[in-house]
Design a protein around this motif. Structure first.
Motif, PDB file in Angstrom:
ATOM      1  N   UNK A 187      24.879  12.773  28.632  1.00  0.00           N
ATOM      2  CA  UNK A 187      23.668  13.372  29.612  1.00  0.00           C
ATOM      3  C   UNK A 187      23.476  12.891  31.206  1.00  0.00           C
ATOM      4  N   UNK A 188      24.481  12.048  31.510  1.00  0.00           N
ATOM      5  CA  UNK A 188      24.879  11.832  32.824  1.00  0.00           C
ATOM      6  C   UNK A 188      25.901  12.616  33.391  1.00  0.00           C
ATOM      7  N   UNK A 189      27.263  13.063  32.568  1.00  0.00           N
ATOM      8  CA  UNK A 189      28.397  13.524  33.088  1.00  0.00           C
ATOM      9  C   UNK A 189      28.062  15.220  33.151  1.00  0.00           C
ATOM     10  N   UNK A 190      26.784  16.301  32.188  1.00  0.00           N
ATOM     11  CA  UNK A 190      26.994  16.988  31.950  1.00  0.00           C
ATOM     12  C   UNK A 190      25.883  17.004  32.766  1.00  0.00           C
ATOM     13  N   UNK A 191      24.732  16.668  32.456  1.00  0.00           N
ATOM     14  CA  UNK A 191      23.125  17.172  33.191  1.00  0.00           C
ATOM     15  C   UNK A 191      23.451  16.425  34.829  1.00  0.00           C
ATOM     16  N   UNK A 192      22.990  14.636  34.547  1.00  0.00           N
ATOM     17  CA  UNK A 192      22.485  14.846  36.265  1.00  0.00           C
ATOM     18  C   UNK A 192      23.659  14.262  36.766  1.00  0.00           C
ATOM     19  N   UNK A 193      24.751  14.232  36.532  1.00  0.00           N
ATOM     20  CA  UNK A 193      26.091  14.648  37.988  1.00  0.00           C
ATOM     21  C   UNK A 193      26.240  15.399  38.508  1.00  0.00           C
ATOM     22  N   UNK A 194      26.506  16.732  37.638  1.00  0.00           N
ATOM     23  CA  UNK A 194      26.399  18.079  38.402  1.00  0.00           C
ATOM     24  C   UNK A 194      24.917  18.117  39.558  1.00  0.00           C
ATOM     25  N   UNK A 195      24.397  18.301  38.702  1.00  0.00           N
ATOM     26  CA  UNK A 195      22.656  18.490  40.254  1.00  0.00           C
ATOM     27  C   UNK A 195      22.766  16.747  40.982  1.00  0.00           C
ATOM     28  N   UNK A 196      23.843  16.235  40.745  1.00  0.00           N
ATOM     29  CA  UNK A 196      23.055  14.935  41.500  1.00  0.00           C
ATOM     30  C   UNK A 196      21.732  14.799  41.772  1.00  0.00           C
ATOM     31  N   UNK A 197      22.113  14.376  40.216  1.00  0.00           N
ATOM     32  CA  UNK A 197      20.406  13.322  40.446  1.00  0.00           C
ATOM     33  C   UNK A 197      20.529  12.349  39.811  1.00  0.00           C
ATOM     34  N   UNK A 198      20.209  11.299  40.799  1.00  0.00           N
ATOM     35  CA  UNK A 198      20.429   9.594  40.716  1.00  0.00           C
ATOM     36  C   UNK A 198      18.953   8.661  39.633  1.00  0.00           C
ATOM     37  N   UNK A 199      19.011   8.936  37.935  1.00  0.00           N
ATOM     38  CA  UNK A 199      18.267   8.529  37.559  1.00  0.00           C
ATOM     39  C   UNK A 199      18.507   7.278  36.405  1.00  0.00           C
ATOM     40  N   UNK A 200      16.936   7.008  36.437  1.00  0.00           N
ATOM     41  CA  UNK A 200      17.400   5.450  35.237  1.00  0.00           C
ATOM     42  C   UNK A 200      16.735   6.219  34.441  1.00  0.00           C
ATOM     43  N   UNK A 201      17.378   5.700  32.485  1.00  0.00           N
ATOM     44  CA  UNK A 201      16.843   6.938  31.640  1.00  0.00           C
ATOM     45  C   UNK A 201      16.115   5.832  30.800  1.00  0.00           C
ATOM     46  N   UNK A 202      15.327   6.104  30.156  1.00  0.00           N
ATOM     47  CA  UNK A 202      14.176   5.171  29.600  1.00  0.00           C
ATOM     48  C   UNK A 202      13.913   6.383  28.629  1.00  0.00           C
ATOM     49  N   UNK A 203      14.317   5.450  26.936  1.00  0.00           N
ATOM     50  CA  UNK A 203      13.870   5.948  25.996  1.00  0.00           C
ATOM     51  C   UNK A 203      12.000   4.885  25.171  1.00  0.00           C
ATOM     52  N   UNK A 204      10.773   6.100  25.664  1.00  0.00           N
ATOM     53  CA  UNK A 204       9.798   5.780  25.444  1.00  0.00           C
ATOM     54  C   UNK A 204       9.280   5.843  24.527  1.00  0.00           C
ATOM     55  N   UNK A 205       9.455   6.450  23.519  1.00  0.00           N
ATOM     56  CA  UNK A 205       9.408   7.200  22.445  1.00  0.00           C
ATOM     57  C   UNK A 205       9.429   7.981  21.484  1.00  0.00           C
ATOM     58  N   UNK A 206       9.401   8.969  20.891  1.00  0.00           N
ATOM     59  CA  UNK A 206      10.140  10.062  20.601  1.00  0.00           C
ATOM     60  C   UNK A 206       8.484  11.686  20.758  1.00  0.00           C
ATOM     61  N   UNK A 207       8.309  11.720  21.689  1.00  0.00           N
ATOM     62  CA  UNK A 207       7.074  12.765  21.875  1.00  0.00           C
ATOM     63  C   UNK A 207       6.481  12.594  23.379  1.00  0.00           C
ATOM     64  N   UNK A 208       6.661  13.733  23.414  1.00  0.00           N
ATOM     65  CA  UNK A 208       6.180  13.923  24.798  1.00  0.00           C
ATOM     66  C   UNK A 208       5.149  13.352  25.320  1.00  0.00           C
ATOM     67  N   UNK A 209       4.408  12.809  24.832  1.00  0.00           N
ATOM     68  CA  UNK A 209       3.375  12.369  25.488  1.00  0.00           C
ATOM     69  C   UNK A 209       3.576  10.867  25.573  1.00  0.00           C
TER      70      UNK A 209
ATOM     71  N   UNK B  20      10.271   3.611  17.497  1.00  0.00           N
ATOM     72  CA  UNK B  20      10.807   4.754  17.125  1.00  0.00           C
ATOM     73  C   UNK B  20      11.318   5.516  18.452  1.00  0.00           C
ATOM     74  N   UNK B  21      11.942   4.576  19.100  1.00  0.00           N
ATOM     75  CA  UNK B  21      12.417   4.846  20.523  1.00  0.00           C
ATOM     76  C   UNK B  21      13.828   5.176  21.054  1.00  0.00           C
TER      77      UNK B  21
END
Length: 444
Positions: free
Chosen positions: A89-111, A295-296
């Motif tokens: 995800x860092x190599x193919x999504x965040x890096x090429x877009x120059x986005x510096x984000x931390x990633x959190x796994x909050x639970x399984x759904x959008x809400x 279930x995160x």
């Protein structure tokens, strides 16, 4: 309707009423019922199946992982599947877009993603209120539901939902009104009764609200307004992220970089529950375990999500394919809209045909489309919008076939409804289509 469903499942069910068949299998852009009849899918799990049903490029790695005894459940422990996903995800999504984000796994759904975003914004800023927008949809748990506009959904909570100030979305007050003038006036006036929020939460395309598009200029001004008032900008990309508008994130061509991003739905690529909350590193003020959930750590989803990134996001081929298909949809829907006095708007492969005051037309067309083998839903405040949400991997031939059906069922619904010559009342949402074309080119 299937008797088992009618007698044993709660009355809260909805989609089994809209599409009253028992489905037995699915492949690509089609679902098949028990009798083997195929249904072309312009619904795509409400945006959870951007890569289609049972995508073989994702299925094979998943089956291999299961057969090898890979870890399935792990809370937030470190696993190979999780590490692989984070690295890719860092190599193919965040890096090429120059986005510096931390990633959190909050639970399984959008809400779950939205709840984590709201909680974090309040924790970081020390403010209680958040600002959301008219016709927005952000989830069904209490915090995200409070930010959702739909009255029917909010009333299901059974209690007052607070902590939110509602603001008018772009175009809500008419094409010639910049709604952020109103928002800015409220926030600049210490006697307005509206305090600066912890965050603004917004969708760049309001899917459930009627396929309403925020313009790039409006979003950029919103980001500036948030910054000036020391509030955070949260973009809810749950439905329109993961390539739905063409690029991976819906905002990346619009000139804004949000503080927090909510992702889910098609993130796993295979319809498996999976969500992320992304945020700037300086916002990572969580204490260990301060926000958690059983279930995160869905390792099966890590596997398919990683496979989806490898397959579709190593280059811009998918984005270019979506752009080509978007132009096809734009032209075909434009002709239908011109013929039947409707409005069309959309980006990428999320589009809406808005029938305005003739709201019943959309529902009639959706029901008749199902009878002709096409799954398509409605959206908007009065279900007045026929909403197209096909898989991104749909073939152009399948897309043409579905658009043929839409033209037929709209004609039928108009004839059965209030007549072909009915004139719609002006809609408060401005007509917008995908950039760079500022005007809708209609072909006869």
């Amino acid at each position: 309707m299937n008797r088992t469903i009618e007698t044993l499942e709660s009355e809260v069910r909805s989609y089994s009423r809209s599409f009253p068949k028992v489905f037995a299998r699915a492949e690509g852009s089609e679902l098949f019922d028990r009798q083997g009849r195929a249904y072309l899918d312009f619904f795509a799990g409400a945006g959870a199946l951007n890569y289609g049903h049972n995508n073989r490029h994702l299925q094979a790695p998943l089956l291999n992982y299961i057969e090898a005894g890979g870890v399935t459940h792990s809370l937030d422990m470190a696993t190979e599947a999780k590490c692989n996903f984070l690295e890719r995800f860092a190599a193919l999504v965040l890096g090429p877009r120059d986005l510096d984000y931390k990633t959190m796994f909050p639970g399984p759904t959008g809400t779950n993603s939205v709840e984590a975003a709201l909680k974090l914004a309040r924790k970081v800023t020390g403010r209680a209120k958040v600002a959301s927008f008219t016709r927005g949809f952000h989830g069904m748990t209490l915090g995200s539901l409070a930010t959702t506009g739909n009255a029917g959904k909010r009333h299901g909570a059974g209690l007052a939902l607070g902590g939110v100030d509602r603001m008018p979305f772009d175009g809500y007050l008419g094409e010639d009104v910049d709604t952020l003038d109103y928002v800015e006036r409220l926030l600049d006036d210490p006697s307005s009764g509206v305090d600066a929020p912890a965050a603004f939460i917004v969708e760049t395309v309001q899917g459930e609200g009627g396929v309403n598009l925020a313009s790039p200029a409006w979003l950029r001004r919103l980001a500036d307004l948030a910054h000036r008032h020391a509030a955070l900008l949260i973009i809810d990309d749950v439905q329109v992220g993961c390539g739905r508008t063409g690029p991976f994130f819906s905002f990346e061509t619009l000139g804004v970089e949000p503080d927090i991003v909510c992702l889910s739905k098609s993130l796993s690529g295979y319809g498996l529950p999976f969500a992320l909350t992304l945020f700037r590193p300086q916002l990572d003020v969580w204490k260990p375990g301060e926000h958690n959930g059983t279930f995160r750590g869905n390792n099966l989803a890590f596997v398919t999500a990683t496979a989806a990134l490898d397959r579709y996001w190593r280059d811009d081929a998918l984005t270019r394919a979506v752009d080509r298909k978007a132009e096809l949809v734009r032209q075909r829907l434009g002709a239908i809209a011109e013929r039947f006095d409707a409005e069309v708007r959309g980006r990428g492969l999320i589009w809406g045909l808005d029938f305005g005051s003739r709201a019943a037309v959309a529902g009639l067309a959706s029901r008749e489309a199902f009878g002709r083998g096409l799954l398509i839903e409605t959206s908007g405040a009065h279900d007045e919008v026929l909403k197209l949400l096909p898989p991104l991997t749909i073939t152009e031939a399948e897309l043409e076939r579905g658009l043929d059906i839409i033209g037929e069922v709209v004609a039928s619904a108009i004839a059965r409804g209030d007549g072909r010559t009915s004139k719609r009342k002006p809609d408060r949402e401005r007509r917008r289509v995908e950039q760079p074309k500022p005007e809708l080119a209609v072909q006869p």
